[in-house]
Design a protein around this motif. Sequence first.
Motif, mmCIF file in Angstrom:
data_model
loop_
_atom_site.group_PDB
_atom_site.id
_atom_site.type_symbol
_atom_site.label_atom_id
_atom_site.label_comp_id
_atom_site.label_asym_id
_atom_site.label_seq_id
_atom_site.Cartn_x
_atom_site.Cartn_y
_atom_site.Cartn_z
ATOM 1 N N THR A 195 12.901 5.330 -40.873
ATOM 2 C CA THR A 195 12.878 3.812 -42.163
ATOM 3 C C THR A 195 12.106 3.070 -41.141
ATOM 4 O O THR A 195 12.224 2.118 -42.188
ATOM 5 C CB THR A 195 14.372 4.232 -41.658
ATOM 6 N N LEU A 224 15.797 13.807 -52.306
ATOM 7 C CA LEU A 224 17.146 14.445 -52.339
ATOM 8 C C LEU A 224 17.100 14.325 -50.532
ATOM 9 O O LEU A 224 18.097 13.681 -50.292
ATOM 10 C CB LEU A 224 17.951 14.367 -53.297
ATOM 11 N N TYR A 227 16.855 12.289 -47.726
ATOM 12 C CA TYR A 227 18.326 11.822 -47.279
ATOM 13 C C TYR A 227 19.149 12.576 -46.268
ATOM 14 O O TYR A 227 19.790 11.617 -45.018
ATOM 15 C CB TYR A 227 18.577 11.239 -48.272
ATOM 16 N N ILE A 228 19.501 13.759 -47.004
ATOM 17 C CA ILE A 228 20.870 14.319 -47.358
ATOM 18 C C ILE A 228 20.925 14.815 -45.659
ATOM 19 O O ILE A 228 21.749 14.888 -44.635
ATOM 20 C CB ILE A 228 21.125 15.410 -48.149
ATOM 21 N N ALA A 231 20.834 12.129 -42.716
ATOM 22 C CA ALA A 231 22.124 11.389 -42.569
ATOM 23 C C ALA A 231 23.019 12.539 -42.078
ATOM 24 O O ALA A 231 23.840 12.560 -41.250
ATOM 25 C CB ALA A 231 23.199 11.502 -44.066
ATOM 26 N N PRO A 240 24.429 5.101 -43.580
ATOM 27 C CA PRO A 240 24.652 5.532 -45.039
ATOM 28 C C PRO A 240 23.732 3.976 -46.084
ATOM 29 O O PRO A 240 23.378 4.615 -46.947
ATOM 30 C CB PRO A 240 26.415 5.525 -45.154
ATOM 31 N N TYR A 243 20.419 5.422 -47.777
ATOM 32 C CA TYR A 243 20.872 5.983 -48.911
ATOM 33 C C TYR A 243 20.735 5.332 -50.037
ATOM 34 O O TYR A 243 20.360 5.631 -50.609
ATOM 35 C CB TYR A 243 21.472 7.398 -48.667
ATOM 36 N N HIS A 244 22.106 4.332 -49.508
ATOM 37 C CA HIS A 244 22.573 3.433 -50.961
ATOM 38 C C HIS A 244 21.432 2.628 -51.243
ATOM 39 O O HIS A 244 21.338 2.172 -52.663
ATOM 40 C CB HIS A 244 23.508 3.308 -50.518
ATOM 41 N N TRP A 247 17.142 4.794 -50.986
ATOM 42 C CA TRP A 247 17.444 6.354 -52.353
ATOM 43 C C TRP A 247 17.595 5.043 -53.416
ATOM 44 O O TRP A 247 17.246 5.652 -54.615
ATOM 45 C CB TRP A 247 17.487 7.026 -51.695
ATOM 46 N N ASP A 295 28.275 12.433 -56.637
ATOM 47 C CA ASP A 295 28.726 11.081 -55.664
ATOM 48 C C ASP A 295 28.733 10.292 -56.529
ATOM 49 O O ASP A 295 29.368 10.297 -57.670
ATOM 50 C CB ASP A 295 27.216 10.743 -54.305
ATOM 51 N N LEU A 447 27.251 9.892 -46.749
ATOM 52 C CA LEU A 447 26.777 9.588 -47.517
ATOM 53 C C LEU A 447 27.622 9.434 -49.169
ATOM 54 O O LEU A 447 27.560 8.821 -50.449
ATOM 55 C CB LEU A 447 25.505 10.493 -48.081
#
Length: 456
Positions: A195, A224, A227-228, A231, A240, A243-244, A247, A295, A447
């Motif tokens: 990060t 994708l 990120y999964i 997490a 989280p 991601y939000h 991504w 999601d 997430l």
Amino acid sequence: MIRFSLLLLSLTFFSCSTHINKQKGSKPTTSVVKLSDEQLLATVQKQTFKYFWDYAEPNSGLARERYHPDGNYPENDANIVATGGSGFGLMAIVSGISQGYITKKQGVERLNKIADFLGKADRFHGAWSHWIDGNTGKVKPFGTKDNGGDLVETSFLVAGMITVREYLKDGSENEKAVAQKYDALWKGVDWKWYTNNKNVLYWHWSPTYDWQMDFPLEGYNECLITYILAASSPTHTIEPKVYHEGWARSGGIVSSKTKYNIPLILKYNGAEEYGGPLFWAHYSYVGLDPNQLTDKYANYWDLNVNQTKINYEYCVENLGKVKGYRPNYWGLSASYSRNNDGSIGYNAHMPSNDQGVVSPTAAISSIVYTPKESMALIRNLYENYNKETWGEAGFYDALSLPNNWVAKRYLAIDQGPEVVMIENYRTGLLWKLFMNAPEVKQGLGKLGFKSGKYGI
């Protein structure tokens, strides 16, 4: 798209193409025995599996970046391992055991060899490089500044590791020991490091150039799964908001656009009108099951079905034109490509970057989304162009049949999704293994993902 530019630069050494030995307009060969759909899929899966078994890099057991049946490689290139492609290869080995192509003993021996090699290979805050020298385990730079950790390729590899662990964890003592090796390997990836103390993941880090590649992973593309898994990590997890805000661009990932009256749902980076190359519907989803997966941004089954249908409709819209597309000859994705002079290069084919080249992996790996349309492509090539398009490890990587041109070569990142997605279409095995991993379920829930199929 930076990645594609780097690939293009790295592949400028490719030689001239192989041409189809028949005149334009002549009838294709029809000497192949007609198979049922199930028999044909089984044939394609088994032949393509050979890429990861018979033609793997011999010292490491991992997937070569590319396989050239004619042996015409650049210097030392035959031993370069593809990190992401090897993740698909791990899943292919599980599939090969399940389908009986190899014995479980053979598969576990190979998986153990691979785990030992990866445990000694260069790592960068836990992440592997894009390319690895299969002889030494040392990084093979993918570009001048791309000589360190590649988090995206690592995530494709880790998805395979988790799948292997789940497959072997309740087996014999030897199988459990191999499962534990993969468990330790994936838990060593420091996702949080990538990060760079910001609310986004970065693709690259180099011990020489630090963060100079500066490629934040912002959706939507093939990333994708990164990120999964970040997490899901029990050792180096992300919050989280990474991601939000990163991504999903604080909601900016959502698209209201349609094409051919089909909603795109999300904004495809650099390809908002038609969607991107079809591997974007494959790489993250070899283990991540999009069925009933949602999601607050998307229904991921609808997302991938729609992207595939738009790609198909684009080709059908262009049928009869110089590109020669047909309802049984379609599919645009990244692959080898035909240069203007007829030589072989590399390109990220998609409707907005159409080079008149069909990548068989596009339709074949979409079998889970568009079974009828995908089978039409498979049957056409196998029955009508078998001599020209079918080789040692399945269908060759790239075709331009109207130009009497085939790239008689293979790439790990194209053959891998074919094996894995055919397996998922036939049995759902690899989806079940990955999605039922406890850490994956926890990471998805963290997430905000929901899946009625897996109780998330």
